[in-house]
Design an enzyme around this catalytic site. Structure first.
Site, mmCIF file in Angstrom:
data_model
loop_
_atom_site.group_PDB
_atom_site.id
_atom_site.type_symbol
_atom_site.label_atom_id
_atom_site.label_comp_id
_atom_site.label_asym_id
_atom_site.label_seq_id
_atom_site.Cartn_x
_atom_site.Cartn_y
_atom_site.Cartn_z
ATOM 1 N N LYS A 216 0.850 -1.192 0.000
ATOM 2 C CA LYS A 216 0.000 0.000 0.000
ATOM 3 C C LYS A 216 0.885 1.241 0.000
ATOM 4 C CE LYS A 216 -3.715 1.939 2.942
ATOM 5 N NZ LYS A 216 -4.513 1.695 4.164
ATOM 6 N N SER B 215 -9.523 1.899 3.580
ATOM 7 C CA SER B 215 -8.688 2.623 2.657
ATOM 8 C C SER B 215 -7.762 1.734 1.822
ATOM 9 C CB SER B 215 -7.837 3.637 3.429
ATOM 10 O OG SER B 215 -6.955 2.973 4.317
ATOM 11 N N SER C 72 -9.461 -0.705 7.698
ATOM 12 C CA SER C 72 -8.988 -0.566 6.314
ATOM 13 C C SER C 72 -8.405 -1.806 5.662
ATOM 14 C CB SER C 72 -7.944 0.539 6.239
ATOM 15 O OG SER C 72 -8.593 1.758 6.091
#
Ligand code: GLN
Length: 475
Positions: free
Chosen positions: A78, A153, A177
């Site tokens: 990420k 997210s 997330s």
């Protein structure tokens, strides 16, 4: 069907010369190319991954060298994890072109374990969001359904696994997330106990909530990755010195006759979709068939979780993001003349709407005169929630909950209503408020074919129990 279904069989194929690391990387690069329309990767490390694959193939051919436990594992990271000499932007214009000068501990350990990092994936700006729509790079699209969000997210992290562009994705989970996008994309998402994995090199959002998490397609791969990246780190004093168990060999040690609780306000909650209620009931039946006892338990603090979470995380975020001022870190506006303008223009132009909303909210709840009324009160709620959850774990081994009250919604359909999006975090924020681990596993689909995830949570450091229980359920 993936050509490489899990790390165990992949390493078996490598060990018996039925494939090579180069072939594996080429396979995933092709899948990345084929799924470009979903906007998963913000940067693909193609050449570097191929070079590393060649290096690992050589190392493997030299029978005298011992391979790391994750050799051949292809991983996406990420865009909030620092990887030395690579750009990291937290999905924000604020950090455009920012080069990491060191690697996160989790990344160091992946590399030391002989994993291969294939690219950096999209996310909500500074990990703030539940839909991956708050990114400077535009939204990532769920590979299932028509123009659905992937969750957030770590939305792109979940899609990177869903679309078979890597075997494992490393994300971060401040309020759900990792678990929520995994649930929305039909894959597995694991948030360990706060302090199990070092946060060193993870761009901070809410430091007392943030935890690195793992997304994968099967529990064993998740367990192997967790085992490699967990454990004490001199750079993060919140990481426990408790030894890291052998999560992989412990998978087979299934515990019988577990006592499991589900909050009664889930099954009779009008905001939970009927398909998710049905899935929850079926999940309870499955647990009962396996010999576990499941009770509905009262939990009257549920409605306070989201407000407390958003007061506390915005407060921490407003402080953490103060460093992006156009001088020490981050984008510097070319339109600034005075020193004051440097701060205001840089922050106005560098941050997106949701991040600005949270900085303002966080600054407000910390301001003198309001501090006790909001921040102080939210801290008390956090303490109450923690005491209550710990109390439940004196009687129960596990708590199960859906991942979210609905499945993945259409892109853009909730953009005008941030509060509605915040409320969708109701079942995930509890684990971060209380520091406990949680795993989300796919249990089926709703009437439109969108994935439904269920979450299993346990007391602090019950990773072994969570992994072995879900491993045996999914078998
Ligand atoms: N959706 C939550 C938020 O926006 C959780 C985000 C996260 O876990 N990083 O804060």
């Amino acid at each position: 069907m993936s050509a490489y279904s899990n790390l165990y069989s992949l390493q078996d194929q490598l060990g018996t010369d039925r494939t090579t690391c180069v072939e594996i990387v080429e396979y995933y690069l092709e899948n990345i190319e084929a799924s470009k329309h979903l906007n998963i990767y913000v940067e693909i490390f193609a050449n570097e991954a191929l070079e590393r694959a060649k290096f690992l193939d050589k190392k493997l051919a030299d029978k005298s060298t011992k391979m790391g436990p994750l050799y051949g594992l292809v991983v996406s990271i990420k865009d909030v994890l620092c990887y030395k000499d690579h750009v990291v932007t937290a999905g924000s214009k604020m950090l455009e072109g920012f080069n990491a000068t060191y690697s996160a501990t989790a990344i160091e350990r992946l590399i030391a374990g002989d994993a291969i990092i294939i690219g950096r994936v999209n996310c909500d700006e500074f990990a703030m969001g539940s839909s991956n729509e708050n990114s400077y790079y535009g939204p990532t699209i769920n590979g299932i359904g028509d123009k659905r969000i992937p969750g957030g997210s770590s939305g792109a992290s979940a899609v990177s696994v869903q679309m078979d562009t890597c075997m494992i994705a490393i994300g971060s989970d401040t309020g759900g997330s990792v678990r929520q996008p995994a649930g929305f994309c039909g894959v597995i998402g694991f948030k360990p106990t706060y302090g199990r994995i070092s946060r060193y090199g993870l761009i901070a959002y809410g430091s007392s909530f943030d935890q690195i998490g793992i997304i994968g397609k099967n529990i064993r791969d998740v367990a192997s990755t967790l085992h490699t990246i967990s454990g004490p780190d001199q750079f993060d004093s919140t990481v426990t010195s408790m030894p890291v168990p052998d999560y992989v060999s412990d998978l087979k040690s299934e515990r019988q006759n577990l006592r499991i609780g589900i909050f009664e306000n889930v099954l009779n909650n009008t905001s939970v979709s009927p398909d998710i209620k049905t899935a929850s009931k079926n999940f309870i039946k499955l647990l009962e068939r396996r010999g576990h006892q499941v009770d509905e338990i009262p939990f009257d603090l549920l409605e306070y979780a989201v407000p407390a979470y958003y007061v506390l995380t915005t407060a921490e975020a407003s402080s953490n993001l103060a460093r992006y001022d156009g001088i020490r870190f981050g984008y510097k506006s070319p339109n600034a003349i005075s020193i004051h303008d440097v701060y205001t223009h840089s922050r106005t132009e560098g941050f997106g709407e949701e991040v600005k909303r949270r900085i303002m909210l966080g600054t407000f709840v910390l301001s003198s005169g309001y501090y006790e009324a909001y921040y102080g009160k939210a801290q008390k709620v956090r303490k109450l929630l923690t005491d209550r959850i710990n109390g439940i774990f004196e009687q129960y081994d596990l708590i199960v909950l859906p991942v979210a009250p609905s499945t993945a919604w259409e892109i853009g359909s909730k953009s005008e209503d941030p509060i509605q999006v915040y409320l969708s975090d109701i079942f995930t924020v509890i684990a971060n408020l209380t520091g406990i681990p949680g795993i989300s596993i796919p249990v089926g689909v709703d009437f439109e074919g969108m994935p439904i995830g269920m979450q299993v949570m346990g007391p602090k450091f019950s990773e072994t129990l969570l992994l072995s229980t879900t491993y045996n359920l999914l078998k």
